[in-house]
Design a protein around this motif. Structure first.
Motif, PDB file in Angstrom:
ATOM      1  N   THR A  12       0.841  -1.209   0.000  1.00  0.00           N
ATOM      2  CA  THR A  12       0.000   0.000   0.000  1.00  0.00           C
ATOM      3  C   THR A  12       0.867   1.246   0.000  1.00  0.00           C
ATOM      4  OG1 THR A  12      -1.778  -1.129   1.180  1.00  0.00           O
ATOM      5  CG2 THR A  12      -1.758   1.284   1.275  1.00  0.00           C
ATOM      6  N   ARG A  13       1.897   1.246   0.834  1.00  0.00           N
ATOM      7  CA  ARG A  13       2.803   2.394   0.899  1.00  0.00           C
ATOM      8  C   ARG A  13       3.474   2.623  -0.454  1.00  0.00           C
ATOM      9  NH1 ARG A  13       5.049   1.302   5.548  1.00  0.00           N
ATOM     10  NH2 ARG A  13       6.829   0.162   4.732  1.00  0.00           N
ATOM     11  N   ALA A  14       3.890   1.538  -1.109  1.00  0.00           N
ATOM     12  CA  ALA A  14       4.536   1.658  -2.421  1.00  0.00           C
ATOM     13  C   ALA A  14       3.571   2.221  -3.455  1.00  0.00           C
ATOM     14  CB  ALA A  14       5.064   0.295  -2.868  1.00  0.00           C
ATOM     15  N   LYS A  15       2.308   1.789  -3.409  1.00  0.00           N
ATOM     16  CA  LYS A  15       1.309   2.324  -4.346  1.00  0.00           C
ATOM     17  C   LYS A  15       1.090   3.818  -4.137  1.00  0.00           C
ATOM     18  CE  LYS A  15      -2.368  -0.172  -3.790  1.00  0.00           C
ATOM     19  NZ  LYS A  15      -3.738  -0.712  -3.989  1.00  0.00           N
ATOM     20  N   ILE A  16       1.012   4.215  -2.877  1.00  0.00           N
ATOM     21  CA  ILE A  16       0.805   5.635  -2.563  1.00  0.00           C
ATOM     22  C   ILE A  16       1.996   6.456  -3.046  1.00  0.00           C
ATOM     23  CG2 ILE A  16       0.556   7.327  -0.704  1.00  0.00           C
ATOM     24  CD1 ILE A  16      -0.886   5.074   0.899  1.00  0.00           C
ATOM     25  N   LEU A  17       3.199   5.973  -2.799  1.00  0.00           N
ATOM     26  CA  LEU A  17       4.391   6.702  -3.219  1.00  0.00           C
ATOM     27  C   LEU A  17       4.471   6.830  -4.734  1.00  0.00           C
ATOM     28  CD1 LEU A  17       7.190   5.423  -0.804  1.00  0.00           C
ATOM     29  CD2 LEU A  17       6.243   7.726  -0.957  1.00  0.00           C
ATOM     30  N   ALA A  18       4.135   5.750  -5.447  1.00  0.00           N
ATOM     31  CA  ALA A  18       4.145   5.805  -6.914  1.00  0.00           C
ATOM     32  C   ALA A  18       3.132   6.832  -7.402  1.00  0.00           C
ATOM     33  CB  ALA A  18       3.845   4.428  -7.498  1.00  0.00           C
ATOM     34  N   ALA A  19       1.956   6.824  -6.788  1.00  0.00           N
ATOM     35  CA  ALA A  19       0.922   7.793  -7.173  1.00  0.00           C
ATOM     36  C   ALA A  19       1.363   9.218  -6.863  1.00  0.00           C
ATOM     37  CB  ALA A  19      -0.383   7.469  -6.441  1.00  0.00           C
ATOM     38  N   ALA A  20       1.987   9.408  -5.711  1.00  0.00           N
ATOM     39  CA  ALA A  20       2.440  10.745  -5.316  1.00  0.00           C
ATOM     40  C   ALA A  20       3.514  11.256  -6.265  1.00  0.00           C
ATOM     41  CB  ALA A  20       2.966  10.713  -3.884  1.00  0.00           C
ATOM     42  N   ARG A  21       4.471  10.412  -6.600  1.00  0.00           N
ATOM     43  CA  ARG A  21       5.545  10.844  -7.502  1.00  0.00           C
ATOM     44  C   ARG A  21       4.972  11.283  -8.848  1.00  0.00           C
ATOM     45  NH1 ARG A  21       8.360   5.943  -5.346  1.00  0.00           N
ATOM     46  NH2 ARG A  21       9.858   6.714  -3.791  1.00  0.00           N
TER      47      ARG A  21
END
Length: 201
Positions: A12-21
């Motif tokens: 979940t954290r990785a998905k959020i970070l990818a979306a944020a970037r």
């Protein structure tokens, strides 16, 4: 079985970070909302905040991984500083970070206003990076001093503060538009450091 919730949390954290970037790159930090990042990631806004605290924490988390590589490059450059062209070598230590902050002005702003950041795990990581930057500056000045290149600056840690002051100046100059592009910023910074280093000889 025990590891599955932790793995889900990491995913979940990785998905959020990818979306944020992606969102920060396309729309900029200021105009990107936590809701927009959550929507891109397919999670709730509460989930974003649970993982990153606030939008600033999210920005730090999105950028912090790349800083490890940059700092390793800077440390290698600092180790190589010697007697020959010490000003140019000292300035060269900081060029990779100048590039990052020039390309990401919001992240540069965080560096300039550290004292206003809210406490949290991502903020603490960022402040550790800032402290490491001081260590790298001190290392570079120590190598130059050991080579006899900075006789006017007998204390490398104090000399490092001067070097960092020039670095801050170059970041601010670009952020307010007086150093309009990469060439102007880098030549200005390098000239400052070279003049400072030659005056100490």
């Amino acid at each position: 079985m025990v590891g599955r919730p932790q793995q889900r949390s990491r995913d979940t954290r990785a998905k959020i970070l990818a979306a944020a970037r992606t969102a920060f790159a396309e729309d900029g930090f200021e105009t990107t909302s936590a809701e927009a990042v959550a929507q891109r990631a397919g999670v709730s806004k509460a989930t974003v905040f649970a993982h990153f605290g606030d939008k600033t924490g999210l920005l730090i988390a999105a950028k912090i991984d790349g800083l490890d590589t940059i700092l390793a490059d800077m440390r290698a450059r600092a180790e190589a500083v010697g007697r020959h062209t010490p000003g140019k070598a000292l300035a060269g230590v900081f060029l990779p970070l100048l590039t990052l902050y020039r390309e990401d002005p919001e992240f540069a702003r965080l560096f300039l206003v550290q004292s206003t950041l809210k406490d949290g795990p991502w903020t603490r990581q960022f402040l550790e990076v800032c402290a490491e930057l001081e260590e790298v500056a001190t290392l570079a000045c120590t190598r130059a001093a050991d080579a006899g290149a900075l006789p006017g600056h007998p204390d490398p840690s104090l000399a490092a503060q001067g070097l960092l002051a020039f670095f801050y100046h170059a970041i601010v100059g670009h952020s307010i538009g007086t150093l309009a592009d990469a060439a102007a910023q880098e030549s200005f910074f390098t000239a400052l450091v070279e003049r400072w280093a030659s005056a100490s000889a």
